[in-house]
Design a protein around this motif. Structure first.
Motif, PDB file in Angstrom:
ATOM      1  N   GLY A  45     -10.667  -6.187 -17.295  1.00  0.00           N
ATOM      2  CA  GLY A  45     -11.129  -5.195 -16.335  1.00  0.00           C
ATOM      3  C   GLY A  45     -10.631  -5.411 -14.933  1.00  0.00           C
ATOM      4  O   GLY A  45     -11.098  -4.748 -13.987  1.00  0.00           O
ATOM      5  N   LEU A  46      -9.691  -6.334 -14.750  1.00  0.00           N
ATOM      6  CA  LEU A  46      -9.099  -6.551 -13.428  1.00  0.00           C
ATOM      7  C   LEU A  46      -7.990  -5.529 -13.200  1.00  0.00           C
ATOM      8  O   LEU A  46      -7.387  -5.025 -14.149  1.00  0.00           O
ATOM      9  N   THR A  47      -7.717  -5.233 -11.953  1.00  0.00           N
ATOM     10  CA  THR A  47      -6.664  -4.280 -11.617  1.00  0.00           C
ATOM     11  C   THR A  47      -5.349  -5.024 -11.430  1.00  0.00           C
ATOM     12  O   THR A  47      -5.259  -5.945 -10.622  1.00  0.00           O
ATOM     13  N   VAL A  48      -4.329  -4.630 -12.187  1.00  0.00           N
ATOM     14  CA  VAL A  48      -3.034  -5.311 -12.164  1.00  0.00           C
ATOM     15  C   VAL A  48      -2.005  -4.458 -11.422  1.00  0.00           C
ATOM     16  O   VAL A  48      -1.887  -3.254 -11.664  1.00  0.00           O
ATOM     17  N   ILE A  49      -1.278  -5.100 -10.516  1.00  0.00           N
ATOM     18  CA  ILE A  49      -0.136  -4.488  -9.846  1.00  0.00           C
ATOM     19  C   ILE A  49       1.089  -5.310 -10.216  1.00  0.00           C
ATOM     20  O   ILE A  49       1.079  -6.534 -10.091  1.00  0.00           O
ATOM     21  N   ALA A  50       2.135  -4.658 -10.693  1.00  0.00           N
ATOM     22  CA  ALA A  50       3.334  -5.358 -11.152  1.00  0.00           C
ATOM     23  C   ALA A  50       4.503  -5.112 -10.207  1.00  0.00           C
ATOM     24  O   ALA A  50       4.747  -3.980  -9.795  1.00  0.00           O
ATOM     25  N   ILE A  51       5.215  -6.178  -9.902  1.00  0.00           N
ATOM     26  CA  ILE A  51       6.480  -6.090  -9.159  1.00  0.00           C
ATOM     27  C   ILE A  51       7.538  -6.643 -10.102  1.00  0.00           C
ATOM     28  O   ILE A  51       7.590  -7.847 -10.364  1.00  0.00           O
ATOM     29  N   THR A  52       8.366  -5.766 -10.636  1.00  0.00           N
ATOM     30  CA  THR A  52       9.281  -6.166 -11.704  1.00  0.00           C
ATOM     31  C   THR A  52      10.583  -5.386 -11.580  1.00  0.00           C
ATOM     32  O   THR A  52      10.868  -4.819 -10.514  1.00  0.00           O
ATOM     33  N   ASP A  53      11.376  -5.346 -12.644  1.00  0.00           N
ATOM     34  CA  ASP A  53      12.699  -4.737 -12.516  1.00  0.00           C
ATOM     35  C   ASP A  53      12.865  -3.384 -13.209  1.00  0.00           C
ATOM     36  O   ASP A  53      13.428  -2.464 -12.638  1.00  0.00           O
ATOM     37  N   THR A  54      12.398  -3.238 -14.444  1.00  0.00           N
ATOM     38  CA  THR A  54      12.615  -1.983 -15.166  1.00  0.00           C
ATOM     39  C   THR A  54      11.338  -1.524 -15.856  1.00  0.00           C
ATOM     40  O   THR A  54      10.383  -2.290 -16.011  1.00  0.00           O
ATOM     41  N   ARG A  55      11.358  -0.302 -16.305  1.00  0.00           N
ATOM     42  CA  ARG A  55      10.217   0.258 -17.027  1.00  0.00           C
ATOM     43  C   ARG A  55      10.063  -0.348 -18.407  1.00  0.00           C
ATOM     44  O   ARG A  55       9.054  -0.136 -19.076  1.00  0.00           O
ATOM     45  N   ALA A  56      11.047  -1.107 -18.850  1.00  0.00           N
ATOM     46  CA  ALA A  56      10.951  -1.810 -20.120  1.00  0.00           C
ATOM     47  C   ALA A  56      10.299  -3.179 -19.970  1.00  0.00           C
ATOM     48  O   ALA A  56      10.079  -3.882 -20.952  1.00  0.00           O
ATOM     49  N   SER A  57       9.955  -3.560 -18.751  1.00  0.00           N
ATOM     50  CA  SER A  57       9.344  -4.863 -18.493  1.00  0.00           C
ATOM     51  C   SER A  57       7.992  -4.971 -19.180  1.00  0.00           C
ATOM     52  O   SER A  57       7.201  -4.021 -19.180  1.00  0.00           O
ATOM     53  N   PRO A  58       7.659  -6.129 -19.757  1.00  0.00           N
ATOM     54  CA  PRO A  58       6.341  -6.316 -20.384  1.00  0.00           C
ATOM     55  C   PRO A  58       5.202  -6.320 -19.383  1.00  0.00           C
ATOM     56  O   PRO A  58       4.034  -6.289 -19.774  1.00  0.00           O
ATOM     57  N   LEU A  59       5.499  -6.347 -18.085  1.00  0.00           N
ATOM     58  CA  LEU A  59       4.459  -6.305 -17.065  1.00  0.00           C
ATOM     59  C   LEU A  59       3.967  -4.882 -16.797  1.00  0.00           C
ATOM     60  O   LEU A  59       2.913  -4.699 -16.169  1.00  0.00           O
ATOM     61  N   VAL A  60       4.707  -3.883 -17.263  1.00  0.00           N
ATOM     62  CA  VAL A  60       4.386  -2.498 -16.911  1.00  0.00           C
ATOM     63  C   VAL A  60       3.136  -1.990 -17.620  1.00  0.00           C
ATOM     64  O   VAL A  60       2.257  -1.373 -17.007  1.00  0.00           O
ATOM     65  N   ALA A  61       3.044  -2.228 -18.926  1.00  0.00           N
ATOM     66  CA  ALA A  61       1.939  -1.663 -19.710  1.00  0.00           C
ATOM     67  C   ALA A  61       0.557  -2.023 -19.165  1.00  0.00           C
ATOM     68  O   ALA A  61      -0.314  -1.159 -19.060  1.00  0.00           O
ATOM     69  N   PRO A  62       0.282  -3.290 -18.805  1.00  0.00           N
ATOM     70  CA  PRO A  62      -1.059  -3.619 -18.303  1.00  0.00           C
ATOM     71  C   PRO A  62      -1.285  -3.264 -16.831  1.00  0.00           C
ATOM     72  O   PRO A  62      -2.394  -3.440 -16.329  1.00  0.00           O
ATOM     73  N   ALA A  63      -0.273  -2.770 -16.150  1.00  0.00           N
ATOM     74  CA  ALA A  63      -0.377  -2.542 -14.704  1.00  0.00           C
ATOM     75  C   ALA A  63      -0.853  -1.128 -14.376  1.00  0.00           C
ATOM     76  O   ALA A  63      -0.426  -0.156 -15.006  1.00  0.00           O
TER      77      ALA A  63
END
Length: 322
Positions: A246-264
């Motif tokens: 339930g925490l709010t995630v902000i991602a700084i990454t490179d592409t929309r294929a990054s695994p960081l995007v889905a939870p952000a």
């Protein structure tokens, strides 16, 4: 031609010879060309062939995205991808996707040495009479960073920036998480935010582990994660765990294929194309400076008060050289 390229070509040829579906992305690319020439031994409709051509040109995205997300990005149904994989001789989409995942894993294993190899080759090419390779190297890196900055500026979302700045300004607690090279970016972002607001820090500042850091946060707190290809597994897993809690995630990454995007909730995409032997950080620093300024603007007088309080401590403790 280097050894890995020869191996890929030989593998592709062996695949064609045995009539089995390709097990490398290079083999799939060759097959796509052959099908377009009616030489592939496989018949695809125009639409299916166009989808295959798009897939082989975006291997990182195919490797990490869910079939539904991938299909949506291509404007087709998920069943279309399943039928394509089966038509090509694979046991299903998962089997087809494994080709891209294996290729991505192989590429990541050699990422740094490949970057350094290109750097050495380029340096050797600059050794002409009268050339100044030292200056040329720095100039090239600077221009590449400028290109990366212009690329991320072209796709920035004002709405996402505004919302992220508001979250970073108003959340009770903010934690930043980045490892390896991006641990430096996480530290910079944590330091900058800490200058203008309270209760900011690295997720694992004390080295007690990510689980301990997440356990101290509550719903509504913000976790900023940062990683780029080749992605750090621990950062991606922390982002997923944070979102599930339930925490709010902000991602700084490179592409929309990054695994960081889905939870952000909000994701920002910064390219790092460069001749530097690792991931280029220049554009990431510029983005973070801009984001910090937006947070300070959103905080208004409270950010000024925080900076003034900090200055008093610096003066009292005689931290800076007069």
């Amino acid at each position: 031609m280097d050894t890995r390229k020869r191996t890929a070509d030989r593998s592709a040829a062996e695949e064609d010879a045995h009539g089995s579906p390709p097990r490398t992305v290079e083999g799939l690319r060759n097959l796509a060309v052959s099908i377009g020439r009616d030489e592939g031994g496989v018949t695809l409709g125009a639409k299916a062939h166009a989808v295959l051509a798009k897939l082989v040109e975006r291997p990182e995205e195919v490797a990490v995205r869910k079939i539904t997300d991938l299909a949506e990005s291509l404007g087709v149904n998920a069943s279309t991808l399943t039928r394509l994989a089966t038509k090509l001789g694979y046991g299903g989409f998962v089997d087809f996707q494994r080709v891209f995942r294996d290729s991505l894993a192989q590429q990541h294993r050699h990422f740094y040495s490949q970057q350094a190899g290109r750097l050495v080759e380029r340096a050797q090419g600059l050794r002409a009479p009268g050339a100044a390779p030292e200056i040329d190297t720095v100039v090239q890196l600077a221009r590449e960073s400028i290109d990366n900055v212009e690329a991320f500026l072209a796709q920035l979302s004002a709405a996402d920036l505004r919302a992220a700045a508001k979250l970073l300004a108003s959340a009770r607690r903010v934690r930043i998480h980045g490892l390896r090279q991006f641990g430096a970016l996480a530290s910079f972002l944590s330091y900058g935010l800490g200058m203008i607001r309270t209760d900011v820090g690295l997720l694992d500042a004390q080295g007690l582990g990510v689980a301990e850091g997440l356990a101290q946060l509550q719903r509504g707190d913000v976790v900023v994660v940062t990683s780029v290809s080749p992605y750090t597994r621990g950062v991606a897993e922390a982002a997923i765990a944070a979102a599930e809690a339930g925490l709010t995630v902000i991602a700084i990454t490179d592409t929309r294929a990054s695994p960081l995007v889905a939870p952000a909730r909000h994701a920002f995409f910064i390219p790092h194309d460069s001749s530097f032997f690792s991931n280029s950080m220049g554009a990431y620093m510029v983005f973070c400076e801009g984001l910090l300024n937006l947070v300070a603007t959103h905080l208004g007088k409270s950010s000024l008060q925080a900076l003034e309080r900090r200055e008093r401590f610096i003066a009292d403790l005689r931290i800076e050289w007069d």
